[in-house]
Design a protein around this motif. Structure first.
Motif, PDB file in Angstrom:
ATOM      1  N   TYR A 151       0.829  -1.212   0.000  1.00 21.14           N
ATOM      2  CA  TYR A 151       0.000   0.000   0.000  1.00 21.14           C
ATOM      3  C   TYR A 151       0.862   1.260   0.000  1.00 21.14           C
ATOM      4  O   TYR A 151       0.635   2.186  -0.788  1.00 21.14           O
ATOM      5  CB  TYR A 151      -0.931   0.004   1.210  1.00 21.14           C
ATOM      6  CG  TYR A 151      -1.781   1.238   1.262  1.00 21.14           C
ATOM      7  CD1 TYR A 151      -2.943   1.349   0.502  1.00 21.14           C
ATOM      8  CD2 TYR A 151      -1.412   2.322   2.053  1.00 21.14           C
ATOM      9  CE1 TYR A 151      -3.713   2.497   0.520  1.00 21.14           C
ATOM     10  CE2 TYR A 151      -2.173   3.479   2.076  1.00 21.14           C
ATOM     11  CZ  TYR A 151      -3.320   3.560   1.313  1.00 21.14           C
ATOM     12  OH  TYR A 151      -4.074   4.702   1.331  1.00 21.14           O
TER      13      TYR A 151
ATOM     14  N   LEU B  91       2.694   1.775  -3.367  1.00 23.78           N
ATOM     15  CA  LEU B  91       1.772   2.246  -4.408  1.00 23.78           C
ATOM     16  C   LEU B  91       1.396   3.708  -4.189  1.00 23.78           C
ATOM     17  O   LEU B  91       1.326   4.492  -5.139  1.00 23.78           O
ATOM     18  CB  LEU B  91       0.518   1.365  -4.438  1.00 23.78           C
ATOM     19  CG  LEU B  91       0.722  -0.035  -5.023  1.00 23.78           C
ATOM     20  CD1 LEU B  91      -0.547  -0.863  -4.900  1.00 23.78           C
ATOM     21  CD2 LEU B  91       1.151   0.055  -6.491  1.00 23.78           C
ATOM     22  N   GLN B  92       1.172   4.099  -2.930  1.00 27.64           N
ATOM     23  CA  GLN B  92       0.833   5.491  -2.632  1.00 27.64           C
ATOM     24  C   GLN B  92       2.002   6.424  -2.948  1.00 27.64           C
ATOM     25  O   GLN B  92       1.811   7.523  -3.470  1.00 27.64           O
ATOM     26  CB  GLN B  92       0.446   5.650  -1.157  1.00 27.64           C
ATOM     27  CG  GLN B  92      -0.960   5.190  -0.838  1.00 27.64           C
ATOM     28  CD  GLN B  92      -2.023   6.052  -1.511  1.00 27.64           C
ATOM     29  OE1 GLN B  92      -2.402   5.801  -2.665  1.00 27.64           O
ATOM     30  NE2 GLN B  92      -2.481   7.082  -0.825  1.00 27.64           N
TER      31      GLN B  92
ATOM     32  N   THR C 198      -0.034   6.253  -7.192  1.00 28.93           N
ATOM     33  CA  THR C 198      -1.142   5.458  -7.708  1.00 28.93           C
ATOM     34  C   THR C 198      -2.431   6.004  -7.086  1.00 28.93           C
ATOM     35  O   THR C 198      -2.407   6.551  -5.989  1.00 28.93           O
ATOM     36  CB  THR C 198      -0.956   3.976  -7.309  1.00 28.93           C
ATOM     37  OG1 THR C 198       0.415   3.635  -7.515  1.00 28.93           O
ATOM     38  CG2 THR C 198      -1.850   3.063  -8.108  1.00 28.93           C
TER      39      THR C 198
ATOM     40  N   SER D  70      -4.441   1.570  -5.043  1.00 31.19           N
ATOM     41  CA  SER D  70      -3.555   1.209  -3.926  1.00 31.19           C
ATOM     42  C   SER D  70      -4.303   0.330  -2.940  1.00 31.19           C
ATOM     43  O   SER D  70      -3.805  -0.715  -2.492  1.00 31.19           O
ATOM     44  CB  SER D  70      -3.078   2.466  -3.186  1.00 31.19           C
ATOM     45  OG  SER D  70      -2.440   3.343  -4.067  1.00 31.19           O
TER      46      SER D  70
END
Lengths: 209, 209, 209
Positions: free
Chosen positions: B164, B167-168, B172, B177
């Motif tokens: 997570y 991705l953040q 994203t 995410s």
């Protein structure tokens, strides 16, 4: 500046020693690597974290400087790599651990005084910083905390923190307060191990229980 | 708005699953209904509460929204009512629990990032939110925490929270995410249960102890 | 002024009783004097400390008034001196302990209301103040918390705190709220001991575990 760098170096020695005692305790319980890491980290930073929570002193050191945490995680995994060597390093390990106890007791008292709290609170927080890492370790490993029934660990922490606070109250220079109390705690702990000194035990038995 | 409502729904699923694991653990120890309630609630909100205390993030969610607490208390008493059914619901329960682990790990990381802390702190807090409810449960039940020696629970939490956060950090969208990391954590946990994956164990033995 | 002095007196009775239960529990585990002191203090101030940490209510009472801590340390060492007498004082001790439970439950609720939190949070915090000292004591002594499986300790705390909060919400005078809820909790606890009342037990067994 040199002062704080020296304290920092000592702090790393203490954290390393505590993380290793945590990891070894986890290994005795056949934990997996995740368990070893958590118990190692909790032992290393548990005492100082509890102190800062009790004082409301935010942000926590390892939250503000998150790269410290990486070093502590690595320290907690180190015993897994060098486990076969550990039994030849017992004396070295006990020596580092004794130094860690003295360092944590002094640093805990020092930080509390620096935040403006009273001398008696500083002694209490020195002891909490010194011994509660080990208490959390033993609770997570489902054991009665070792420091509650074995050796002079707790008493050494009280003496070390008190010595530092008294010297500081007497306007002794920072270096002398630090040096004398560290030396006192370190040697007292080594003597306690060498001569198997321990605090008197309280044994209470009642049929009701 | 829909976003936060969806996360809220997932959070309730997680809390429900955790409260139930706590209540079942209490039942295995033949606790009374008060014990079941306390262990259930501590399991459900213990991880998030510890995260917020470590971050100094006040007021705590369940202190601010005290009606949540009522829902959690009811969830912790639910297994008492449906205990005879529980053995037919094992698969459903493990699935909900796996979803809860993924949700808590992601929510923990998300909240920490939203408070402005660094990515590495967010991963740590995701893991604390994901697994410490279970650690508190096992300490209250006088057991070595299950997640320290069984299955990939802890590793799944690390992977989910890291996914997570990464991705953040890569900008994203929030939905992707959330979806990808939840899906990854959920399926990894189910695969670990199915194929009995576990992390390597560290076994340390010394005569000195 | 007289009001707060009376509450203060009751608080000391509660702290004394809790410190003694902690010290006796430590004695049953043959801890040393350092262990007795730490377990005694943690039992006496653990519940209130946890409440204030959960509410973010700083500074903690014993950090601000550090001379209280000295009194608590002395109270925790008292049982060591009077241990041979303790078995003749069982009834007195149980009575003081019952009073302590009622006092802590009421004070916990009172302080939470005074800080402006909702009635339901006040009840929860009353219960946490009343029972978590004993939970911490039993975790440190490596036992399943007594209050999770024996006698009406937890239920008494819920009833006492709820009674106080309801009376206060109904605009009853401070003295009557205090007196009625203390009397209710105190007598309910004594009746529970006398007639061996306990809450229904939840027993869950599954082959999977």
């Amino acid at each position: 500046m040199q002062d704080s760098q020296f304290v920092m170096l000592l702090w790393f020695v203490g954290v390393l020693a505590e993380a290793m005692t945590g990891a070894l305790a986890a290994g005795r319980k056949r934990m997996d690597l995740f368990g070893v890491m958590i118990v190692g980290c909790a032992t290393a930073i548990g005492g100082g974290t509890l102190r800062d929570i009790l004082l409301g002193n935010y942000p926590l050191i390892w939250v503000e400087h998150s790269h410290y945490l990486l070093a502590i995680i690595l320290a907690s995994l180190l015993p897994v790599l060098i486990a076969p060597l550990m039994r030849y390093l017992t004396t070295l390990f006990l020596t580092i651990d004794a130094l860690g106890l003295a360092v944590f007791s002094v640093i805990g008292a020092q930080k509390t005084l620096a935040l403006g709290f009273s001398p008696s609170v500083a002694i209490v927080m020195g002891v909490i910083t010194g011994v509660f890492g080990g208490v959390i370790r033993d609770v997570l490993c489902n054991e009665i905390p070792l420091i509650f029934h074995k050796e002079l660990y707790g008493i050494v922490s009280i003496v070390t923190a008190s010595c530092y606070v008294i010297l500081q109250m007497a306007d002794t220079s920072a270096w002398i307060s630090l040096g004398v109390s560290l030396w006192l705690g370190f040697s007292l702990r080594l003597l306690a191990i060498r001569f198997r000194w321990s605090a008197p035990t309280f044994y209470y038995f009642d049929k009701a229980q």
